[in-house]
Design a protein around this motif. Structure first.
Motif, PDB file in Angstrom:
ATOM      1  N   ARG A   1      -1.073 -19.757  31.033  1.00 31.74           N
ATOM      2  CA  ARG A   1      -1.025 -19.142  32.349  1.00 31.74           C
ATOM      3  C   ARG A   1      -0.067 -19.838  33.305  1.00 31.74           C
ATOM      4  O   ARG A   1       0.507 -19.206  34.195  1.00 31.74           O
ATOM      5  CB  ARG A   1      -2.427 -19.114  32.957  1.00 31.74           C
TER       6      ARG A   1
ATOM      7  N   ILE B   1      -0.708  -7.699  31.442  1.00 35.37           N
ATOM      8  CA  ILE B   1      -0.451  -8.782  30.503  1.00 35.37           C
ATOM      9  C   ILE B   1       1.054  -9.037  30.548  1.00 35.37           C
ATOM     10  O   ILE B   1       1.849  -8.139  30.286  1.00 35.37           O
ATOM     11  CB  ILE B   1      -0.881  -8.422  29.078  1.00 35.37           C
TER      12      ILE B   1
ATOM     13  N   ASN C   1       2.471 -12.500  27.155  1.00 34.30           N
ATOM     14  CA  ASN C   1       1.268 -12.926  26.427  1.00 34.30           C
ATOM     15  C   ASN C   1       0.244 -13.637  27.317  1.00 34.30           C
ATOM     16  O   ASN C   1      -0.690 -14.257  26.801  1.00 34.30           O
ATOM     17  CB  ASN C   1       1.623 -13.834  25.243  1.00 34.30           C
TER      18      ASN C   1
ATOM     19  N   LYS D   1      -2.633 -13.005  30.042  1.00 36.98           N
ATOM     20  CA  LYS D   1      -3.473 -11.943  30.568  1.00 36.98           C
ATOM     21  C   LYS D   1      -3.937 -12.275  31.972  1.00 36.98           C
ATOM     22  O   LYS D   1      -4.449 -13.359  32.237  1.00 36.98           O
ATOM     23  CB  LYS D   1      -4.693 -11.725  29.661  1.00 36.98           C
TER      24      LYS D   1
END
Length: 628
Positions: free
Chosen positions: A474, A453, A456, A458
C-alpha cells in the motif's frame, strides 16, 4: 407423412403464409415502465408497450413533459402544416408528444413527431384492450417507407384509461411529467450476453430484407469482436413452417417446402410462376444454419457473419446466383469444411426429418417470458425479444444493457454509446486528485462508487467519502494515503509497509499520520539530552546532544561519560562480555574433562584389580586345590 401428433407447434399450425397468409402464435408484448411523477393525482407506475421501430433507450431513463396537440391529434400529418413545434426550450423538460391511435401507420405518427422536435412519442390506444406491439408496416410502396429507418425517437403505446387521465390533467392546466424507464426492459444477470437473431436468406422480400442485409453487414465487426473475446454468445436462428397434411400435394407446398412438407418458407416474389421458390430459401437457410453448426464445433462461430454477408454480396437472387454452386464457392473461400456442411444439410427431397431444421422449429416456441417468434427479423437478447430499429447502434446499446453492471466491455462505454457520469463532479464518489485515483466507475447504466484496485493495491472504504489503500504494497501508491515529508535530504513517512492499513507518525514526530506529522522538540520538552554536561540541539525528526571537556554522550543512558567508559559502554564493552563468557566456557569445559577423566580412571582400575594385582595392592595367596 408428416406426423402432427400433439406437437407444441401451436403457432406453426398456420395454414399459413403459404395458403392464407396468416399465422397464430403466443405473442408476448415487450414492455417498459412509465412513471408519472406529476401531478400527484396521477403519480405512480404504469405499463407501456415498446414500439418495434425507433431506438428504445435500453438500460436508461428518459424524463419529459407530455404535450397533447390541439390540432393533428392523430399525428398523421406534418405538424409544421398546423404550425406546431415540440422543440425543447432552454431549461425545460424534453417533450413527449401524445397522439391518438388510428388513420395512419404508427411509424408515420412517430416520424411526424420526430420532425416536429419531440423527444419521444406516446400513442393512446383507442380501445380498451391488452397492449399490443406497434410494428412497422409489412408492405409499403417503394420510396414511401424510407422514413421508417430514419426514426430515432423511442415510442410507446399506452392504455386508453391512462391516456384519458393524462388528457384530463392537461385540459385542467396541470403539467404532466413522465419518466420512461428501460432499465429493466432487458435482463442483465451476468458478465455474458446471450442473444440470437431470427433471420432469413431471402433477399427479395422488400425493405425489410434490404434492411436486414444492411444490418448484417454493419453489425458484423462488433458482433465478431464481442464473440471472439467471450463477451457474448450468439446463435443464428431461422423461422421454418410446415405444410399441413391436407395441403401436401398442392402447388404451394411442393414449391415452398422440402423433406415432404416438413420445412417451408414463403415464395420470395409471392409468384409461383417465376423466380426462386420458397424451397430454395429453406435450403439456403439450412446451409447457413449448418455453416454455423460446423464453425461453432471448430471453435470459430463468428465465421457465420462472414458467410452470410459474403453470400448476400456474391450470390443475390437478382443476379440469378442464389444457388448451391455459389454457396459452395463462398464456403470454400472462407476455409470452412464443405464436406461436413453438406452432410449436415442432408437430402432435401427425402421423406425424413432434418435434425437442424427440426431444432429450429422447436426453438420458435416461446418459453417462460419469451413469446413465440412470429416476426421476421426478430432479435432475442437474454431470452427477451428486442423491440426497436434494427441498426448497429440501437442493437449494440440493447446488448450493452444486457451485461451485469460493471462487467460491460469497453465498446459499451464509448462516447457514442453512453454518457460518462464520472466526468461531472467525479460522479459524487471519493477521489484522490493528487494521485489521480478515483472510486467512480463508469457503467453503461450510469456509474458506481467502488474503491479501486491500483497496481495490485486494493483500496477499501465506502467509495463515496473514503477509500484507503490496504495490504503489503500500500505504501507504493500515494504513500498509502499517509503523511510524508522531506527536508534537508531526510525523508520520513507515516506509512508502514508491514501494516495492512493505518498511518502512524514516525519516531520524533507527532500528529494524525494522515494530514500532518510535526517535529517533536526533544530539547524544549526535556525528553532527551538532559544530563548536567549535555548540550541539546533540536533537528527535524531527531536531536543532537554534545558533551564538553572530552566527554562522550551515551544515547542509551542519556549521560556524558569518559572515553574509556564510553568505549566500554559501547561495542568494546559488549566485546569484553563475549570474551569473559568465552573464557568461562573454556574453563568449565576443561574442568569437566578432568573430572570425567578421573572418574574413568577409577572405574578402570577397579575392574582390572579383579584380575591382576596392581602396584598399590598386596598380593593375594592362591586358593586353588588339586584333586588326585
Amino acid at each position: 407423412m408428416v406426423k402432427m401428433g400433439t406437437k407444441k407447434l401451436s403457432f406453426l399450425l398456420c395454414v399459413w403464409v403459404l395458403v392464407f397468409g396468416f399465422c397464430y402464435g403466443r405473442f408476448v408484448v415487450e414492455k417498459n415502465s412509465l412513471k408519472v411523477t406529476y401531478p400527484k393525482s396521477l403519480k405512480g407506475s404504469y405499463e407501456c408497450a415498446i414500439g418495434n421501430f425507433g431506438v428504445p433507450k435500453y438500460g436508461g431513463v428518459m424524463v419529459g413533459s407530455v404535450v397533447y396537440p390541439k390540432a393533428n391529434q392523430k399525428g398523421c400529418k406534418s405538424f409544421s402544416d398546423v404550425d406546431i413545434s415540440f422543440q425543447t426550450k432552454p431549461g425545460s423538460y424534453p417533450t413527449f408528444v401524445l397522439v391518438d391511435r388510428g388513420d395512419c401507420f404508427f411509424t408515420l405518427k412517430a416520424w411526424n413527431a420526430q420532425n416536429a422536435g419531440a423527444a419521444a412519442i406516446l400513442v393512446a390506444d383507442d380501445r380498451s384492450e391488452t397492449l399490443i406491439t406497434m410494428d412497422t408496416p409489412e408492405e409499403m410502396n417503394a420510396g414511401k417507407g424510407d422514413y421508417v429507418e430514419k426514426i430515432t425517437i423511442p415510442s410507446a403505446l399506452i392504455s386508453r384509461s391512462l391516456a384519458d387521465k393524462i388528457k384530463d390533467a392537461l385540459s385542467n392546466g396541470e403539467m404532466v411529467n413522465i419518466n420512461l424507464d428501460w432499465t429493466e426492459a432487458l435482463p442483465h444477470p451476468d458478465e455474458r450476453v446471450e442473444y440470437e437473431l431470427w433471420t432469413n436468406s431471402n433477399d427479395e422480400c422488400g425493405p425489410k430484407c434490404d434492411n436486414l442485409i444492411e444490418f448484417l453487414k454493419d453489425f458484423k465487426g462488433a458482433a465478431q469482436l464481442l464473440e471472439r473475446k467471450g463477451f457474448t454468445q450468439f446463435t443464428p436462428r431461422y423461422i421454418t413452417w410446415y405444410c399441413p397434411e391436407a395441403f401436401l400435394l398442392t402447388k404451394q407446398c411442393k414449391s415452398q417446402c422440402i423433406n415432404h412438407g416438413r420445412y417451408c418458407a414463403p415464395d420470395p416474389e409471392q409468384d409461383f410462376s417465376k423466380g426462386y421458390d420458397g424451397k430454395d430459401v429453406v435450403i439456403q437457410n439450412l446451409r447457413q444454419a449448418c455453416f454455423y453448426k460446423v464453425a461453432n464445433a471448430s471453435g470459430n462461430p463468428w465465421q457465420w457473419w462472414d458467410y452470410v454477408t459474403d453470400f448476400a454480396i456474391r450470390c443475390p437472387m437478382k443476379d440469378n446466383k442464389f444457388t448451391e454452386e455459389c454457396s459452395d464457392q463462398v464456403i470454400t473461400s472462407l476455409g470452412a469444411n464443405l464436406k461436413k456442411i453438406k452432410e449436415c444439410v442432408g437430402d432435401p427431397h427425402a421423406d425424413v426429418e432434418n435434425p437442424v431444421l427440426k431444432a429450429e422449429q422447436d426453438a420458435q416456441i416461446g418459453k417462460g417470458s419469451r413469446g413465440d417468434v412470429t416476426i421476421l427479423p426478430t432479435l432475442v437478447i437474454n431470452d427477451r425479444q428486442y423491440r426497436g430499429k434494427l441498426s448497429r447502434a440501437a442493437v449494440l446499446k440493447a446488448i450493452c444493457a444486457g451485461f451485469q453492471e460493471t462487467t460491460e466491455p469497453s465498446i459499451c462505454l464509448t462516447q457514442d454509446m453512453e454518457t460518462n457520469e464520472c466526468l461531472e463532479n467525479n460522479g459524487g464518489c471519493w477521489q484522490d486528485k493528487s494521485a489521480n485515483i478515483t472510486a467512480c466507475r463508469d457503467t453503461f447504466r450510469g456509474r458506481v462508487c467502488e474503491c479501486p484496485i491500483v497496481q495490485n493495491v486494493k483500496f477499501v472504504g465506502d467509495g463515496y467519502t473514503h477509500c484507503e489503500a490496504s495490504g503489503a504494497l500500500r505504501c507504493t501508491i500515494n504513500n498509502g494515503g499517509c503523511w510524508k515529508g522531506t527536508q534537508e535530504g531526510k525523508v520520513y513517512s507515516a506509512c508502514i509497509d508491514d501494516h495492512t492499513k493505518g498511518c502512524k507518525c514516525p519516531p520524533g514526530f507527532e500528529g494524525d499520520g494522515i494530514n500532518k506529522c510535526e517535529d517533536i522538540d526533544e530539547c524544549e520538552e526535556k525528553l532527551k539530552c538532559q544530563c548536567p554536561q549535555c548540550k541539546c540541539k533540536n533537528t527535524w525528526g531527531s536531536y543532537e546532544c554534545k558533551c564538553g571537556s572530552g566527554l562522550f554522550y551515551s544515547q542509551e543512558n542519556d549521560v556524558c561519560m569518559g572515553k574509556y567508559t564510553a568505549s566500554m559502554s559501547g561495542g568494546n564493552f559488549i566485546g569484553m562480555i563475549i570474551l569473559v563468557a568465552a573464557v568461562a566456557g573454556i574453563a568449565g569445559y576443561a574442568f569437566y574433562k578432568i573430572r570425567i577423566q578421573r572418574y574413568m580412571d577409577s572405574e578402570i582400575r577397579q575392574i582390572m584389580a579383579q584380575y591382576m594385582p596392581l602396584d598399590n595392592q598386596p598380593e593375594v595367596p592362591s586358593q586353588l586345590h588339586h584333586d588326585i
